[in-house]
Write a protein that holds these residues in place. Structure first.
Motif: not given
Length: 368
Positions: A34-39, A49-57
């Motif tokens: 089961a997916p851990a996130s709705k994203e 898979y649906k990819s989302t960006s991650l802001d590393l600062g």
């Protein structure tokens, strides 16, 4: 017998008809978790898979001074084998040998080995707090250590003029290894916490680059892949091809990439050492302390020995070796062989960065 029992058992079972159709048990068919996130969207058929960006600062610059860097490196380094990779004991629980400077915890102050009784005392600076190894590791990985390294300038090394005592075949093989090693890109592999911190980089041609951080300084070491054929070339490539000591005196603009590279040519030189014992300081030898018979009962050795380089032209070697060496029979040296440089020839004390150890072979105790 066992064979007869197997035959009777097979007859008793009779003939089992094989099933005509094979049914699939749904509970045994692999299916995605089961997916851990709705994203995240996971399809059952193709695993999309649906990819989302991650802001590393933002990228942070170096914000540590030279003194603070080496202080944190020493404070967070492993002081006892019980600390492992990330554990950090308080200084109040640490001891240090005043002779060989070995550190350990109070719980492991008495080793399980015979004839190893260090002169332990409380570790200095018990009122100060040690640096957390996890914090220093994050500092190295986040702000100081590059993930990819390229070395430039080594290709300008003149390959046509080998040193006078190096034959053309050895020089050609060594120079080729140097160019192949320095043309590769090194990528960060792992960071190891021991008595020192060591960062390791590897390249695609199996070369290796190491960054060693100790109490007194930091050094880059470049290694090439040794050749399989035994000989002088293999011996030369088992040593570092080059090294760079990180420049000292940088102050607040400290960088681990500042320094001058030095090449280790495939040249070996022999020097003669003059070893003199001080007759006023004589102690029982290792064999005599063991109680060995057959001429060892009255065997003695010098507690202090004066060692100096007698070959002219090696002043730099002499400055790091010459001195009076103290015998340390209880500090874990094999067969009571450990000696430590206690003072220089002129009587000056030896600083930590000039520490040198000497091991005196005791010789065979049997004739077999």
């Amino acid at each position: 017998s066992i064979l007869s029992a197997l035959v009777l058992f097979n007859d008793a079972l009779g003939t089992v008809a094989e099933p005509k159709d094979v049914d699939i048990v749904p509970s045994l068919v692999p299916r995605p978790l089961a997916p851990a996130s709705k994203e995240i969207e996971i399809s059952r058929d193709f695993g999309k898979y649906k990819s989302t960006s991650l802001d590393l600062g933002p990228v942070k610059g170096n914000t540590i001074s030279e003194d603070d860097f080496f202080h944190q490196a020493d404070s967070s380094a492993r002081k006892c084998t019980s600390e492992g990779g990330d554990k950090c004991l308080p200084k109040a629980d640490l001891l240090i040998c005043k002779d060989c400077k070995r550190t350990t915890s109070k719980a492991l102050a008495t080793p399980p080995r015979k004839f190893e009784e260090h002169a332990f005392e409380l570790h200095p600076g018990t009122e100060t707090k040690r640096t957390d190894p996890v914090s220093f590791r994050n500092l190295l990985l986040r702000d100081l250590l590059p993930m990819r390294i390229e070395l430039n300038g080594f290709a300008r090394t003149d390959s046509s003029s080998p040193p006078s005592d190096v034959d053309d075949k050895l020089w050609s093989g060594w120079h080729k290894a140097l160019i192949n090693t320095t043309e590769a890109e090194f990528r960060f592999a792992h960071l190891t916490r021991s008595t020192n911190w060591i960062a390791t980089y590897y390249s695609s041609n199996e070369s290796k680059l190491e960054f060693h951080i100790s109490t007194t300084g930091a050094t880059w070491l470049l290694f090439s892949k040794p050749v399989s054929e035994r000989g002088r070339l293999r011996d030369a490539l088992e040593r570092p091809l080059a090294r760079m000591d990180v420049m000292k005196g940088q102050g607040s603009t400290f960088s681990i990439l500042k320094g001058i590279w030095e090449l280790c040519y495939p040249v070996s030189s022999k020097v003669e050492l003059l070893i003199q014992g001080e007759s006023d300081n004589i102690v029982d030898s290792w064999a005599s302390n063991l109680g060995l018979k057959g001429g060892f009962e009255n065997e003695v050795q010098f507690e202090k020995m004066k060692i100096s380089v007698s070959t002219p032209g090696f002043d730099e070697v002499a400055s790091s070796i010459d001195g009076v060496y103290q015998f340390l029979p209880r500090c874990g040296g094999a067969c009571g062989s450990l000696h430590k440089r206690a003072e220089k020839i002129n009587g000056e004390d030896v600083e930590d960065e000039d520490t040198c150890f000497f091991f005196l072979e005791s010789g065979r105790c049997t004739s077999g």
